[in-house]
Motif scaffolding. Structure first.
Motif, short mmCIF file in Angstrom:
data_model
loop_
_atom_site.label_atom_id
_atom_site.label_comp_id
_atom_site.label_asym_id
_atom_site.label_seq_id
_atom_site.Cartn_x
_atom_site.Cartn_y
_atom_site.Cartn_z
N VAL A 116 0.85 -1.19 0.00
CA VAL A 116 0.00 0.00 0.00
C VAL A 116 0.89 1.24 0.00
CG1 VAL A 116 -1.75 1.32 1.24
CG2 VAL A 116 -1.85 -1.18 1.25
N TYR A 117 0.52 2.23 -0.79
CA TYR A 117 1.25 3.50 -0.81
C TYR A 117 0.27 4.63 -0.59
CZ TYR A 117 4.05 7.46 -2.41
OH TYR A 117 4.72 8.65 -2.49
N ALA A 118 0.62 5.56 0.33
CA ALA A 118 -0.22 6.73 0.62
C ALA A 118 0.67 7.95 0.68
CB ALA A 118 -0.98 6.54 1.93
N ALA A 119 0.29 9.02 -0.04
CA ALA A 119 1.14 10.21 -0.11
C ALA A 119 0.30 11.47 -0.22
CB ALA A 119 2.08 10.11 -1.31
N LYS A 120 0.96 12.61 0.05
CA LYS A 120 0.37 13.92 -0.16
C LYS A 120 1.07 14.58 -1.34
CE LYS A 120 -0.93 14.72 4.68
NZ LYS A 120 -0.79 15.61 5.87
N LEU A 121 0.31 15.39 -2.06
CA LEU A 121 0.85 16.08 -3.22
C LEU A 121 1.28 17.50 -2.86
CD1 LEU A 121 -1.79 14.91 -5.87
CD2 LEU A 121 0.60 14.15 -5.68
N HIS A 122 2.38 17.94 -3.46
CA HIS A 122 2.93 19.27 -3.20
C HIS A 122 3.35 19.89 -4.52
CE1 HIS A 122 3.23 17.97 1.04
NE2 HIS A 122 3.77 16.86 0.56
N GLN A 123 3.75 21.16 -4.44
CA GLN A 123 4.32 21.89 -5.56
C GLN A 123 3.44 21.76 -6.80
OE1 GLN A 123 8.49 20.96 -6.17
NE2 GLN A 123 8.90 20.81 -3.96
N ASP A 124 2.20 22.25 -6.65
CA ASP A 124 1.24 22.19 -7.76
C ASP A 124 1.03 20.77 -8.26
OD1 ASP A 124 0.85 24.96 -7.70
OD2 ASP A 124 2.55 25.30 -9.05
N GLN A 126 3.06 18.29 -8.40
CA GLN A 126 4.15 17.72 -9.19
C GLN A 126 5.04 16.80 -8.36
OE1 GLN A 126 4.39 18.44 -12.70
NE2 GLN A 126 2.35 19.11 -12.05
N VAL A 127 4.86 16.81 -7.04
CA VAL A 127 5.67 16.00 -6.14
C VAL A 127 4.75 15.31 -5.14
CG1 VAL A 127 7.45 16.02 -4.34
CG2 VAL A 127 7.71 17.47 -6.37
N ALA A 128 5.02 14.03 -4.88
CA ALA A 128 4.26 13.25 -3.89
C ALA A 128 5.23 12.75 -2.83
CB ALA A 128 3.56 12.08 -4.55
N THR A 129 4.92 13.00 -1.55
CA THR A 129 5.74 12.49 -0.46
C THR A 129 4.87 11.56 0.38
OG1 THR A 129 5.17 14.36 0.97
CG2 THR A 129 7.16 14.56 -0.37
N GLY A 130 5.36 10.32 0.60
CA GLY A 130 4.51 9.37 1.31
C GLY A 130 5.25 8.17 1.85
N ILE A 131 4.47 7.16 2.25
CA ILE A 131 4.99 5.95 2.88
C ILE A 131 4.51 4.73 2.09
CG2 ILE A 131 5.00 4.52 4.96
CD1 ILE A 131 6.49 7.10 5.34
N TYR A 132 5.44 3.82 1.84
CA TYR A 132 5.16 2.55 1.16
C TYR A 132 5.20 1.46 2.23
CZ TYR A 132 5.85 -1.26 -2.26
OH TYR A 132 5.74 -2.40 -3.02
N ARG A 133 4.10 0.71 2.37
CA ARG A 133 4.00 -0.33 3.40
C ARG A 133 3.82 -1.69 2.75
NH1 ARG A 133 1.18 4.12 5.35
NH2 ARG A 133 1.86 4.86 7.42
N GLN A 134 4.56 -2.66 3.28
CA GLN A 134 4.46 -4.02 2.76
C GLN A 134 4.97 -5.01 3.80
OE1 GLN A 134 6.73 -4.91 -0.81
NE2 GLN A 134 5.18 -6.35 -1.51
#
Length: 590
Positions: A116-124, A126-134
């Motif tokens: 599962v991957y969950a992230a927030k979007l930034h910089q219009d 163009q960038v996603a920062t998040g956590i990958y869980r497995q």
């Protein structure tokens, strides 16, 4: 066949040579590559009018770095879908499930790999920062939206070929412009392992902690060649590295893989195994027209297999299903439990459990409108050839069974025979040959104890025997052997497989039987298995059976020179046409 997937699982005591596969966070150790639904189902409709979004990210797993490419696209309803490509796993592609792409959020599931991957979007956005869980682990993973997949800035590219006893492995050491060094096992589609490089005059040394391996060699005067030795666990192998230009790996040629248009129907299907409480998914191919047709359920070999029994970019069951449909025979093939879109826990299942899944597939196939319920049979490859008689011996309604490289003797005999043949074909010295056989037989005998010991007790017993009786004094190497052996031998599947006797079950089978073998099969030896199957069927007075051994074919029924596992990927043929024709002719005969 589990390593790149052994269809009958090889218990190879040289597991240390393949240790890096156990560190792969996207795929299991005995993985079967689960292709995207785009690759697997030619009828899938995921196309959209607009161009897809392209996202690139790198996951740092401490000893290994993965480059991921995500392609997102909206369908005509506005729903998002797409696929993830893992560049350091040979470009393996995975369909994305439950894609979120709105309100400043970006995420997806990979049901095929339980991630599962969950992230927030930034910089219009163009960038996603998040956590990958497995599998209980968490990794930071950031993506950047890009116009094209960025290439690595490579300073020096060293390539060589390891002769890893039963297979030759292409490997590469990659020096990047920024100073990082990476190791790739190209043949195994396992790359991105972080390494270190040091030089002292003309002596060069690479260390790869992620696989507990190292390489030491001497640099030539022109600086283009390193001659040295690769060490991993208790193995020491000569390796010559040559400086070369980085090159894109060309996808292997698989000319038999079917391509559209298809002169038959293809249907995504799901059916339920009520006994196990799981739903299984697959594909049904039905000849064109309105006539009632015979049908076959395909049964995969051991290890987690997808519906195509994909191995090394070959798709044997897709090729077989296509051939059957073109010859007026319907076919059902499905993902093993716990693989692809099928539910269940593969790791805890035995051959008997898989037989239960196949029984449900058989009943589902018989219920299809254009399928003649009196002409439905089973076709099993390798372990699948063990499972088909289990059902046929209990269900008189099964019209026929086809056994492709099916075992006729118990699993212990299969494993010992397999290792002897593979080692002989690899041309190892007599001393190494006897040593390997002794190690394997020792571990198997420990795994056959009753009552079965705990993992800790097994490890202690194995440690004592391997270090004292067999003089394996390298602690790290011995521990790798023990870890690999306990993980395999103490599993429910291995415990069942090693002692199961196919002959009594075969003697009860009264439907038509076609047993096929390749003369050069080194995994299920036709010299011991074909006579055993023939004898069991004769003993049971089966009224209609045929056992055939095809010259110059291997375990996958490819035209082969040696039968060695390292040939599987190099051979372009997926299944020899003579075998495909023999099967359809036999089904249609009566």
């Amino acid at each position: 066949m589990g390593r790149a997937t052994c269809i009958i699982r090889c218990l190879l005591v040289l597991a240390a040579l393949n240790a890096w596969q156990r560190l792969n966070p996207l795929m299991s150790q005995d993985r079967a590559v689960v292709p995207s639904e785009l690759d697997n189902n030619p009828t899938a409709n995921v196309a959209a009018e607009q161009s897809p979004e392209l996202w690139f990210g790198q996951l740092d797993a401490k000893v290994r770095r993965f480059r991921f490419v995500v392609r997102l696209q909206q369908d005509e309803t506005g729903a998002w879908g797409g696929q993830l490509e893992s560049l350091d796993e040979g470009g393996a592609k995975f369909r994305l499930d439950s894609v979120a792409r709105s309100d400043g959020k970006f995420g997806f599931e990979l049901k095929a790999t339980q991630a599962v991957y969950a992230a927030k979007l930034h910089q219009d956005e163009q960038v996603a920062t998040g956590i990958y869980r497995q599998h209980g682990a968490e990794f930071e993973l950031n993506f950047e939206r890009v116009a094209a997949v960025p290439e690595r800035a490579i300073k020096t590219y060293w390539t060589g070929k390891l002769n890893a006893i039963i297979q030759k492995l292409d490997v590469a050491f990659i020096e990047l412009d920024g100073g990082d060094v990476l190791f790739d096992s190209v043949s195994q589609k396992a790359g991105g392992f972080l390494a270190t490089m040091s030089r002292d005059g003309d002596q060069v040394r690479f260390e790869v902690p992620g696989v507990q391996g190292s390489y030491t060699g001497k640099l030539s005067s022109d600086g283009l060649i390193i001659e040295g030795e690769w060490k991993q666990g208790f193995a020491s192998l000569e390796l010559v590295l040559t400086q070369s230009e980085p090159r894109a790996i060309k996808p292997p040629q698989r000319p038999q893989t079917p391509l559209p248009p298809f002169p038959y129907e293809i249907k995504d299907i799901k059916f339920t195994n009520s006994e196990a409480g799981i739903e299984l998914a697959g594909i049904l191919t039905i000849p064109a027209g309105d006539q009632i047709v015979p049908a076959v359920v395909l049964i995969s070999g051991s290890g987690p297999q997808d519906r195509d029994e994909t191995i090394l970019d070959h798709k044997p069951f897709w090729v077989l299903a296509d051939h059957l449909a073109r010859n007026q025979i319907a076919c059902l093939r499905f993902d093993d439990r716990g693989v692809g879109k099928s539910q269940g826990n593969h790791a805890q299942a035995t051959s008997q459990d898989f037989a239960s899944d196949v029984g449900s597939a058989y009943e589902f196939l018989r219920s299809q409108p254009r399928v003649d319920p009196k002409r439905v049979g089973l076709c099993g490859h390798s372990e699948g050839g063990l499972i088909a008689p289990m059902l046929a011996s209990q269900a008189p309604s099964i019209a026929f069974i086809i056994l492709m490289a099916g075992p006729g003797v118990n699993g212990k005999e299969i494993l010992l025979s397999q290792n002897r043949l593979l080692l002989k074909a690899a041309g190892v010295s007599e001393e190494e040959f006897q040593r390997q056989l002794k190690i394997q037989s020792t571990l198997i005998e420990l795994g056959l104890q009753r009552p079965l010991p705990s993992v800790d007790v097994f490890a202690a017993q194995a440690r004592e025997k391997l270090t004292s009786e067999l003089s394996l004094f390298d602690d790290s190497a011995t521990e790798q052997i023990i870890a690999a052996a306990s993980g395999q031998l103490l599993s429910p599947w291995f415990q069942y497989f090693m002692v199961y006797e196919p002959a009594p079950t075969l003697a009860k089978v009264q439907c038509r039987v076609l047993a096929l073998f390749g003369e050069k099969d080194l995994q299920v030896d036709p010299l011991i298995n074909a006579p055993a199957i023939r004898a069991a069927l004769a003993l049971g007075q089966n009224p209609d059976f045929e056992v055939r051994v095809f010259p110059n074919l291997n375990h996958l029924f490819q035209s082969s020179s040696t039968g060695r596992i390292d040939e599987y990927a190099d051979i372009e043929e997926t299944i020899a046409p003579v075998v495909l024709d023999a099967m359809t002719d036999w089904i249609q005969k009566k």
